[in-house]
Design an enzyme around this catalytic site. Sequence first.
Site, PDB file in Angstrom:
ATOM      1  N   HIS A  13       0.852  -1.187   0.000  1.00 25.48           N
ATOM      2  CA  HIS A  13       0.000   0.000   0.000  1.00 25.48           C
ATOM      3  C   HIS A  13       0.882   1.229   0.000  1.00 25.48           C
ATOM      4  O   HIS A  13       1.930   1.229   0.637  1.00 25.48           O
ATOM      5  CB  HIS A  13      -0.907   0.004   1.244  1.00 25.48           C
ATOM      6  CG  HIS A  13      -2.067   0.922   1.124  1.00 25.48           C
ATOM      7  ND1 HIS A  13      -1.976   2.260   1.398  1.00 25.48           N
ATOM      8  CD2 HIS A  13      -3.341   0.694   0.727  1.00 25.48           C
ATOM      9  CE1 HIS A  13      -3.148   2.822   1.187  1.00 25.48           C
ATOM     10  NE2 HIS A  13      -3.998   1.894   0.774  1.00 25.48           N
ATOM     11  N   ASP A  19      -8.012  -5.254   0.135  1.00 22.57           N
ATOM     12  CA  ASP A  19      -8.483  -6.133  -0.933  1.00 22.57           C
ATOM     13  C   ASP A  19      -8.130  -7.601  -0.718  1.00 22.57           C
ATOM     14  O   ASP A  19      -8.647  -8.466  -1.411  1.00 22.57           O
ATOM     15  CB  ASP A  19      -7.901  -5.669  -2.276  1.00 22.57           C
ATOM     16  CG  ASP A  19      -8.475  -4.334  -2.697  1.00 22.57           C
ATOM     17  OD1 ASP A  19      -9.688  -4.166  -2.559  1.00 22.57           O
ATOM     18  OD2 ASP A  19      -7.710  -3.469  -3.143  1.00 22.57           O
TER      19      ASP A  19
HETATM   20  N1  ACO Z   1       4.093  -7.684  -4.626  1.00 25.50           N
HETATM   21  C1  ACO Z   1       5.429  -7.676  -4.816  1.00 25.50           C
HETATM   22  N2  ACO Z   1       6.210  -6.603  -4.654  1.00 25.50           N
HETATM   23  C2  ACO Z   1       5.596  -5.464  -4.312  1.00 25.50           C
HETATM   24  C3  ACO Z   1       4.218  -5.370  -4.104  1.00 25.50           C
HETATM   25  C4  ACO Z   1       3.457  -6.552  -4.262  1.00 25.50           C
HETATM   26  N3  ACO Z   1       2.141  -6.547  -4.074  1.00 25.50           N
HETATM   27  N4  ACO Z   1       3.883  -4.116  -3.776  1.00 25.50           N
HETATM   28  C5  ACO Z   1       5.033  -3.423  -3.783  1.00 25.50           C
HETATM   29  N5  ACO Z   1       6.076  -4.236  -4.105  1.00 25.50           N
HETATM   30  C6  ACO Z   1       7.502  -3.869  -4.157  1.00 25.50           C
HETATM   31  C7  ACO Z   1       7.827  -3.094  -5.407  1.00 25.50           C
HETATM   32  O1  ACO Z   1       8.205  -3.941  -6.455  1.00 25.50           O
HETATM   33  C8  ACO Z   1       8.946  -2.220  -4.925  1.00 25.50           C
HETATM   34  O2  ACO Z   1      10.105  -3.030  -4.849  1.00 25.50           O
HETATM   35  P1  ACO Z   1      11.543  -2.399  -5.219  1.00 25.50           P
HETATM   36  O3  ACO Z   1      11.792  -1.357  -4.181  1.00 25.50           O
HETATM   37  O4  ACO Z   1      12.459  -3.560  -5.157  1.00 25.50           O
HETATM   38  O5  ACO Z   1      11.398  -1.811  -6.600  1.00 25.50           O
HETATM   39  C9  ACO Z   1       8.560  -1.883  -3.492  1.00 25.50           C
HETATM   40  O6  ACO Z   1       7.744  -2.975  -3.056  1.00 25.50           O
HETATM   41  C10 ACO Z   1       7.790  -0.577  -3.333  1.00 25.50           C
HETATM   42  O7  ACO Z   1       6.635  -0.625  -4.193  1.00 25.50           O
HETATM   43  P2  ACO Z   1       6.057   0.589  -5.005  1.00 25.50           P
HETATM   44  O8  ACO Z   1       5.491   0.099  -6.289  1.00 25.50           O
HETATM   45  O9  ACO Z   1       7.070   1.683  -5.067  1.00 25.50           O
HETATM   46  O10 ACO Z   1       4.908   1.047  -4.039  1.00 25.50           O
HETATM   47  P3  ACO Z   1       3.719   1.998  -4.431  1.00 25.50           P
HETATM   48  O11 ACO Z   1       3.385   2.735  -3.202  1.00 25.50           O
HETATM   49  O12 ACO Z   1       4.037   2.790  -5.651  1.00 25.50           O
HETATM   50  O13 ACO Z   1       2.554   0.983  -4.832  1.00 25.50           O
HETATM   51  C11 ACO Z   1       0.698  -0.484  -4.671  1.00 25.50           C
HETATM   52  C12 ACO Z   1       1.525   0.617  -3.984  1.00 25.50           C
HETATM   53  C13 ACO Z   1       0.275  -0.019  -6.068  1.00 25.50           C
HETATM   54  C14 ACO Z   1      -0.572  -0.721  -3.857  1.00 25.50           C
HETATM   55  C15 ACO Z   1       1.553  -1.765  -4.745  1.00 25.50           C
HETATM   56  O14 ACO Z   1       1.904  -2.196  -3.455  1.00 25.50           O
HETATM   57  C16 ACO Z   1       0.868  -2.887  -5.521  1.00 25.50           C
HETATM   58  O15 ACO Z   1       0.948  -2.926  -6.746  1.00 25.50           O
HETATM   59  N6  ACO Z   1       0.142  -3.838  -4.807  1.00 25.50           N
HETATM   60  C17 ACO Z   1      -0.574  -4.877  -5.461  1.00 25.50           C
HETATM   61  C18 ACO Z   1      -1.922  -4.357  -5.964  1.00 25.50           C
HETATM   62  C19 ACO Z   1      -2.890  -4.104  -4.834  1.00 25.50           C
HETATM   63  O16 ACO Z   1      -3.085  -4.917  -3.933  1.00 25.50           O
HETATM   64  N7  ACO Z   1      -3.558  -2.942  -4.906  1.00 25.50           N
HETATM   65  C20 ACO Z   1      -4.557  -2.535  -3.927  1.00 25.50           C
HETATM   66  C21 ACO Z   1      -4.048  -1.369  -3.126  1.00 25.50           C
HETATM   67  S1  ACO Z   1      -5.165  -0.930  -1.868  1.00 25.50           S
HETATM   68  C22 ACO Z   1      -6.393  -0.105  -2.666  1.00 25.50           C
HETATM   69  O17 ACO Z   1      -6.269   0.495  -3.656  1.00 25.50           O
HETATM   70  C23 ACO Z   1      -7.672  -0.212  -2.046  1.00 25.50           C
END
Ligand code: ACO
Length: 430
Positions: free
Chosen positions: A308, A365
């Site tokens: 998140h 979620d």
């Molecule tokens: N699985 C694997 N790796 C992940 C995940 C995940 N679900 N989420 C983040 N990471 C990793 C990224 O690859 C990144 O790694 P790195 O530093 O080695 O490059 C690091 O964690 C930071 O992630 P970001 O993408 O920079 O985080 P951001 O805040 O931009 O994204 C998001 C947040 C979009 C929710 C992300 O965690 C994600 O894609 N999650 C999966 C989709 C999801 O569950 N969405 C629902 C969110 S809640 C909502 O909207 C109600």
Amino acid sequence: MTEREATLHTDAGDLELPVVEPTAGNAGLDIRRLRGELGYVTFDPGFANTAGTKSSITYVDGAAGELRHRGYRIEDLAEHCSFLEVAYLLLFGELPTRAQLEAWSLEIKHHTLLSEEMKRFFDAFPRSAHPMAILSSATNAISTFYETYYNPSDSEAVIESAKRLIAKMPTIAAWAYKKSIGQPYVYPRNDLDYVENFLHMMFALPVEETKIDPVVARALNVLLILHADHGQNCSTATVRSVGSARANLFASVAAGMNALWGPLHGGANQAVIEMLQEILDDPDATVESTIARAKDPNDPFRLMGFGHRVYRNYDPRAKVLRSFAHEVLERTSGTDPMLEVAQELEARALADPYFAERKLFPNVDFYSGIIFRALGFPPRMFTVLFAIGRLPGWIANWKEMIEDPDTRITRPRQVYVGIVDRPFVPIDRR
Ligand code: ACO
């Protein structure tokens, strides 16, 4: 208390940055004079460090895993309130008295019908249409019946628009579903409350009496409350952004729905179920291989329902849902192998250094889809349920934005990195 100060030192000069003091959470550095005085802009992809507004609606403490609406803890609201009560709180800033809640519920009840002409609108979609596409289109479409409410500065018209949106959204959602399964549209019933009425329109058939299971109604009420608002998330920021151009509330909300549909936002609840189903069905997709894929930097796959932008701790909504999932399953279907897979996946991920180092925890979620399934909703309706829940939050934020004298049309800058100037090349010489 001494006033805080911040000074920015740059090669173009120094700038005193006023501090915008919060009541809780991060303070803001007011950079509004930055470009004009020093010629710099800030660079912040995804606005992860940028406050686009002051807000007094929702406070999220990502480190502690806390969520409060107008100061009230989400756990208390989920346990004690009805969804319409929370909607009132978000919109008007206070919990309603009994009399106010009765009047509010009655007003919503009186606007649940859609114009009969809207039936033809639903008929025009293919049976296979995703209900989120229908939901946002229908939200735009119903605005055509309320042109007199378009003026964002007319606060009475805004409240009238809000009532109609909240009242009609379950009808639109249920009709989108009925369309997809070829069943007749079911009309709302004024003797039922908001959630019961939605369940009635979703699952009733004209050929028999509907019985609304109180366990299912209570569970859906809690789920809608847990989704009601969440600060400046992608869809809410979209609603505000579209509204900042003085687009009407219906148009702004329809735009927010389209943002919500994305699998990185509200579409994640459907994606979680698809991921868990794959683990159950495909012998090559195990819990281990799913985690390995999520960790692989060369694979775009992410563990859906994990991570998140704000929470660096367990999402408090996921915490409520995790224990709630067991309760609901016991009272409805008994068990669900998907819940076992989800728990195993969660345990493995939380024990894995990749997720621990990045502070990735289950978000709302991760468990919501399992409960939606147990309540009888198909996966393609999950994001629609999220949208019904988030609607009061979108409206409250839109209203706050319109009433805020600091609001300006959303128009971020960019740091241009393309070619600066080239002589034109006629088409024959390219
Ligand atoms: N699985 C694997 N790796 C992940 C995940 C995940 N679900 N989420 C983040 N990471 C990793 C990224 O690859 C990144 O790694 P790195 O530093 O080695 O490059 C690091 O964690 C930071 O992630 P970001 O993408 O920079 O985080 P951001 O805040 O931009 O994204 C998001 C947040 C979009 C929710 C992300 O965690 C994600 O894609 N999650 C999966 C989709 C999801 O569950 N969405 C629902 C969110 S809640 C909502 O909207 C109600």
